[in-house]
Design an enzyme around this catalytic site. Sequence first.
Site, PDB file in Angstrom:
ATOM      1  N   TYR A 126      30.711  58.620  -9.220  1.00 35.56           N
ATOM      2  CA  TYR A 126      31.859  57.944 -10.070  1.00 35.56           C
ATOM      3  C   TYR A 126      31.734  58.334 -11.535  1.00 35.56           C
ATOM      4  O   TYR A 126      32.456  57.752 -12.512  1.00 35.56           O
ATOM      5  CB  TYR A 126      31.442  56.467 -10.031  1.00 35.56           C
ATOM      6  CG  TYR A 126      31.794  55.699  -8.836  1.00 35.56           C
ATOM      7  CD1 TYR A 126      31.241  55.926  -7.717  1.00 35.56           C
ATOM      8  CD2 TYR A 126      33.128  54.915  -8.730  1.00 35.56           C
ATOM      9  CE1 TYR A 126      31.729  55.354  -6.262  1.00 35.56           C
ATOM     10  CE2 TYR A 126      33.626  54.295  -7.524  1.00 35.56           C
ATOM     11  CZ  TYR A 126      32.800  54.598  -6.434  1.00 35.56           C
ATOM     12  OH  TYR A 126      33.352  54.434  -5.250  1.00 35.56           O
ATOM     13  N   LYS A 185      20.787  58.713   1.506  1.00 39.24           N
ATOM     14  CA  LYS A 185      21.174  59.818   2.477  1.00 39.24           C
ATOM     15  C   LYS A 185      20.024  60.818   2.062  1.00 39.24           C
ATOM     16  O   LYS A 185      20.759  61.961   2.086  1.00 39.24           O
ATOM     17  CB  LYS A 185      22.628  60.032   2.421  1.00 39.24           C
ATOM     18  CG  LYS A 185      22.945  60.864   3.621  1.00 39.24           C
ATOM     19  CD  LYS A 185      23.228  60.368   4.936  1.00 39.24           C
ATOM     20  CE  LYS A 185      23.535  61.099   5.969  1.00 39.24           C
ATOM     21  NZ  LYS A 185      23.232  60.513   7.540  1.00 39.24           N
ATOM     22  N   ASP A 218      24.189  55.585   6.788  1.00 37.41           N
ATOM     23  CA  ASP A 218      24.986  55.045   8.022  1.00 37.41           C
ATOM     24  C   ASP A 218      24.262  54.102   8.946  1.00 37.41           C
ATOM     25  O   ASP A 218      24.917  53.261   9.428  1.00 37.41           O
ATOM     26  CB  ASP A 218      24.952  56.489   8.846  1.00 37.41           C
ATOM     27  CG  ASP A 218      23.929  57.242   8.821  1.00 37.41           C
ATOM     28  OD1 ASP A 218      22.825  57.032   8.001  1.00 37.41           O
ATOM     29  OD2 ASP A 218      23.731  58.236   9.581  1.00 37.41           O
ATOM     30  N   ASP A 242      29.734  50.520  -3.120  1.00 35.93           N
ATOM     31  CA  ASP A 242      31.121  50.407  -3.207  1.00 35.93           C
ATOM     32  C   ASP A 242      31.933  50.061  -1.652  1.00 35.93           C
ATOM     33  O   ASP A 242      32.361  49.104  -1.300  1.00 35.93           O
ATOM     34  CB  ASP A 242      32.035  51.482  -3.704  1.00 35.93           C
ATOM     35  CG  ASP A 242      33.426  51.233  -4.008  1.00 35.93           C
ATOM     36  OD1 ASP A 242      33.726  49.860  -3.939  1.00 35.93           O
ATOM     37  OD2 ASP A 242      34.254  51.827  -4.555  1.00 35.93           O
ATOM     38  N   ASP A 246      32.390  46.024   0.845  1.00 37.13           N
ATOM     39  CA  ASP A 246      33.837  45.934   1.404  1.00 37.13           C
ATOM     40  C   ASP A 246      33.561  45.383   2.893  1.00 37.13           C
ATOM     41  O   ASP A 246      33.865  44.419   3.276  1.00 37.13           O
ATOM     42  CB  ASP A 246      34.825  46.890   1.474  1.00 37.13           C
ATOM     43  CG  ASP A 246      35.844  46.957   0.396  1.00 37.13           C
ATOM     44  OD1 ASP A 246      35.588  46.332  -0.607  1.00 37.13           O
ATOM     45  OD2 ASP A 246      36.961  47.356   0.458  1.00 37.13           O
TER      46      ASP A 246
HETATM   47  P1  ATP Z   1      40.997  49.167  -3.843  1.00 35.41           P
HETATM   48  O1  ATP Z   1      40.582  50.338  -3.167  1.00 35.41           O
HETATM   49  O2  ATP Z   1      41.538  49.214  -4.968  1.00 35.41           O
HETATM   50  O3  ATP Z   1      39.541  48.221  -3.465  1.00 35.41           O
HETATM   51  P2  ATP Z   1      41.887  48.494  -1.123  1.00 35.41           P
HETATM   52  O4  ATP Z   1      42.852  49.749  -0.891  1.00 35.41           O
HETATM   53  O5  ATP Z   1      40.526  48.308  -0.743  1.00 35.41           O
HETATM   54  O6  ATP Z   1      42.048  48.322  -2.666  1.00 35.41           O
HETATM   55  P3  ATP Z   1      42.612  45.708  -1.272  1.00 35.41           P
HETATM   56  O7  ATP Z   1      43.486  45.594  -2.297  1.00 35.41           O
HETATM   57  O8  ATP Z   1      41.153  45.551  -1.575  1.00 35.41           O
HETATM   58  O9  ATP Z   1      42.705  47.263  -0.741  1.00 35.41           O
HETATM   59  O10 ATP Z   1      43.062  45.130   0.058  1.00 35.41           O
HETATM   60  C1  ATP Z   1      42.574  45.408   1.376  1.00 35.41           C
HETATM   61  C2  ATP Z   1      43.098  44.324   2.400  1.00 35.41           C
HETATM   62  O11 ATP Z   1      42.456  42.971   1.946  1.00 35.41           O
HETATM   63  C3  ATP Z   1      44.497  44.061   2.230  1.00 35.41           C
HETATM   64  O12 ATP Z   1      45.023  43.965   3.263  1.00 35.41           O
HETATM   65  C4  ATP Z   1      44.725  42.844   1.551  1.00 35.41           C
HETATM   66  O13 ATP Z   1      45.867  42.303   1.665  1.00 35.41           O
HETATM   67  C5  ATP Z   1      43.505  42.080   1.525  1.00 35.41           C
HETATM   68  N1  ATP Z   1      43.042  41.130   0.420  1.00 35.41           N
HETATM   69  C6  ATP Z   1      42.537  41.647  -0.839  1.00 35.41           C
HETATM   70  N2  ATP Z   1      42.317  40.716  -1.533  1.00 35.41           N
HETATM   71  C7  ATP Z   1      42.703  39.823  -0.939  1.00 35.41           C
HETATM   72  C8  ATP Z   1      43.059  38.236  -1.378  1.00 35.41           C
HETATM   73  N3  ATP Z   1      42.376  37.750  -2.608  1.00 35.41           N
HETATM   74  N4  ATP Z   1      43.781  37.302  -0.460  1.00 35.41           N
HETATM   75  C9  ATP Z   1      44.023  37.772   0.691  1.00 35.41           C
HETATM   76  N5  ATP Z   1      43.956  38.962   1.246  1.00 35.41           N
HETATM   77  C10 ATP Z   1      43.292  39.771   0.391  1.00 35.41           C
END
Ligand code: ATP
Length: 374
Positions: A126, A185, A218, A242, A246
């Site tokens: 980053y 890693k 992993d 990061d 998720d």
């Molecule tokens: P980034 O790379 O900017 O983190 P991303 O490509 O991972 O973005 P997000 O915008 O985080 O995508 O969304 C991923 C999924 O999670 C999508 O389907 C989105 O609709 C869902 N999502 C994210 N935030 C919410 C929320 N607050 N409420 C409902 N669904 C959400």
Amino acid sequence: MPRSYRVSCIEGDGIGPEIFKSARTVLGTLSDCYKIPFDFVSTPAGDKALKDFGEALPKTSFNAIRESDLCLKAPVGETAKDTIVYLRQALDLYANIRPAKNYSFIESRFSNVDMVIVRENTEDLYVCREFLEDDGKKATAFKIITQKASKRIAKAAFEIALQREASRNSKERSAKQASVVCVHKANVLPVTDGLFLKSCTEVSKDYPNVAFSQMLVDTAAMNLVRNPDSFDVMLTPNMYGDILSDEASQVVGGLGIASSANLSDDFALFEPVHGCAPDIAGKGIANPLSMLFTVKAMLEWLGSQNDDPHCIDAAKLLESAVSSVTSSNIKTPDIGGKSKTDQVSRAISEEIVRQKSGVNQDGEMIKENVLLKW
Ligand code: ATP
């Protein structure tokens, strides 16, 4: 009356303004209930700011953020590198704290998960130093790891493990020991990830009461969906944290409830984990809980920094109101409900007022609020 808390506000892009509105609604209610004076300062940043002002993070916004007590941020879109990644480095927000916890009121595939990812936030890939060679046919990116940054994030992780241990009751303590697992890693990257691991291992020696272990990234990804309840504090370099955060959010109910804090030693920026969700923007169905749990973390930080019990109480009441409202099925589609963003935040505001006045949804006096721990 205490001095007012100056909160710089980035409303963001996509669903950002929709969930930011929820934060303002709920903060307004909490501010009235607890007489907490907030001074909200608009600091445009992100894709819309780029369009409106020609810069994703205008100087005026940056200066106003720096002069505020803290920043509350909704997600931005394509300009994340020039906004949030820049802010983390410019303000030395070196610790990214991303909890993943099961709540009884949110359905998920797992139970008993209560972990936090402590992600180094200023270096690794980053640093965004990339370049092309060979007529664009070869691309290179720098991955930078320093002993200084690795040791300070490790120290933060161990301190958080101790704080979490201290907040557990005896039953919880017998079920889970304070532990930090360093994710890396180093078998493939013995120089960079090797330095991260070595630095974290050295810091672990100062914390004999916290179990320390290490895990390849992993394997960590696999264990997060195999036995996520086994984790307490996961300590990671920037990129792995990061990605894993998720994944961790999905383990406990999804990105719609995932909040985070970006901390330096004297400043903080709070934001949901997720991006600006363009797929659902404008539909009014974004889950505001990610933003409201973010507000809760903000209130806790303000309370501890300023020794302000009103902020701490407001944070507890917010979580209690979220619990009641979500349990009564007022929730957005991503967590199994049918409600709209605004309906959820309005219901939570009303529930805050109701609980503050000591009356439950049936008009009966509440004996004791059942407050859940972060
Ligand atoms: P980034 O790379 O900017 O983190 P991303 O490509 O991972 O973005 P997000 O915008 O985080 O995508 O969304 C991923 C999924 O999670 C999508 O389907 C989105 O609709 C869902 N999502 C994210 N935030 C919410 C929320 N607050 N409420 C409902 N669904 C959400």
